[in-house]
Motif scaffolding. Sequence first.
Motif, PDB file in Angstrom:
ATOM      1  N   HIS A 240       2.656  -5.148 -19.934  1.00 40.35           N
ATOM      2  CA  HIS A 240       3.343  -6.218 -20.669  1.00 40.35           C
ATOM      3  C   HIS A 240       4.781  -6.407 -20.212  1.00 40.35           C
ATOM      4  O   HIS A 240       5.373  -7.453 -20.461  1.00 40.35           O
ATOM      5  N   ARG A 241       5.364  -5.375 -19.572  1.00 33.93           N
ATOM      6  CA  ARG A 241       6.734  -5.494 -19.062  1.00 33.93           C
ATOM      7  C   ARG A 241       6.824  -4.787 -17.713  1.00 33.93           C
ATOM      8  O   ARG A 241       5.946  -4.022 -17.345  1.00 33.93           O
ATOM      9  N   ASP A 242       7.902  -5.053 -16.999  1.00 33.64           N
ATOM     10  CA  ASP A 242       8.081  -4.557 -15.640  1.00 33.64           C
ATOM     11  C   ASP A 242       8.242  -3.038 -15.620  1.00 33.64           C
ATOM     12  O   ASP A 242       9.203  -2.504 -16.161  1.00 33.64           O
ATOM     13  N   PRO A 243       7.324  -2.320 -14.960  1.00 33.09           N
ATOM     14  CA  PRO A 243       7.431  -0.865 -14.888  1.00 33.09           C
ATOM     15  C   PRO A 243       8.315  -0.384 -13.732  1.00 33.09           C
ATOM     16  O   PRO A 243       8.531   0.808 -13.586  1.00 33.09           O
ATOM     17  N   GLY A 244       8.799  -1.308 -12.905  1.00 31.27           N
ATOM     18  CA  GLY A 244       9.681  -0.924 -11.808  1.00 31.27           C
ATOM     19  C   GLY A 244       8.970  -0.329 -10.606  1.00 31.27           C
ATOM     20  O   GLY A 244       9.574   0.377  -9.814  1.00 31.27           O
TER      21      GLY A 244
ATOM     22  N   LEU B 246       0.828  -1.197   0.000  1.00 28.78           N
ATOM     23  CA  LEU B 246       0.000   0.000   0.000  1.00 28.78           C
ATOM     24  C   LEU B 246       0.865   1.250   0.000  1.00 28.78           C
ATOM     25  O   LEU B 246       1.966   1.254   0.523  1.00 28.78           O
ATOM     26  N   ASP B 247       0.315   2.339  -0.585  1.00 29.72           N
ATOM     27  CA  ASP B 247       0.979   3.637  -0.515  1.00 29.72           C
ATOM     28  C   ASP B 247       0.972   4.115   0.931  1.00 29.72           C
ATOM     29  O   ASP B 247       0.248   3.581   1.772  1.00 29.72           O
TER      30      ASP B 247
ATOM     31  N   THR C 272       7.917   6.276  -3.662  1.00 27.97           N
ATOM     32  CA  THR C 272       7.556   4.891  -3.996  1.00 27.97           C
ATOM     33  C   THR C 272       8.821   4.151  -4.377  1.00 27.97           C
ATOM     34  O   THR C 272       9.588   4.629  -5.219  1.00 27.97           O
ATOM     35  N   PRO C 273       9.074   2.990  -3.769  1.00 28.11           N
ATOM     36  CA  PRO C 273      10.313   2.282  -4.083  1.00 28.11           C
ATOM     37  C   PRO C 273      10.362   1.771  -5.524  1.00 28.11           C
ATOM     38  O   PRO C 273       9.330   1.507  -6.128  1.00 28.11           O
TER      39      PRO C 273
END
Length: 96
Positions: free
Chosen positions: A40-44, A28-29, A92-93
């Motif tokens: 479709h791919r890792d946004p980090g 959670l934030d 956000t990490p």
Amino acid sequence: MFGLVSQYMEGLEWHQRQTSINGHQAMLDGNGVLRVVIAHRDPGVPNWIDTGGRELGLLTGRYFEPGVDVAPIPTLTTVPFDEVRDHFPPGTPVVS
């Protein structure tokens, strides 16, 4: 719990990629908001659900004892991939 399934309600390749997120996995934030990213791919960012390259499917959701009188109503927003992080609060990490 939120998860992706095929248009025929079949589970996706859960044993090969993260296709759902539950209350134990969710991050959670700082203000208690759950932000889930379907891409479709890792946004980090935390709480990424991987489509596995599928263009079509369904998002399922289920609450179990949400701890409030009325379960929260989810909202969906489509954003360009390169702007995903802009929709998360500062601090956000980065995850991968």
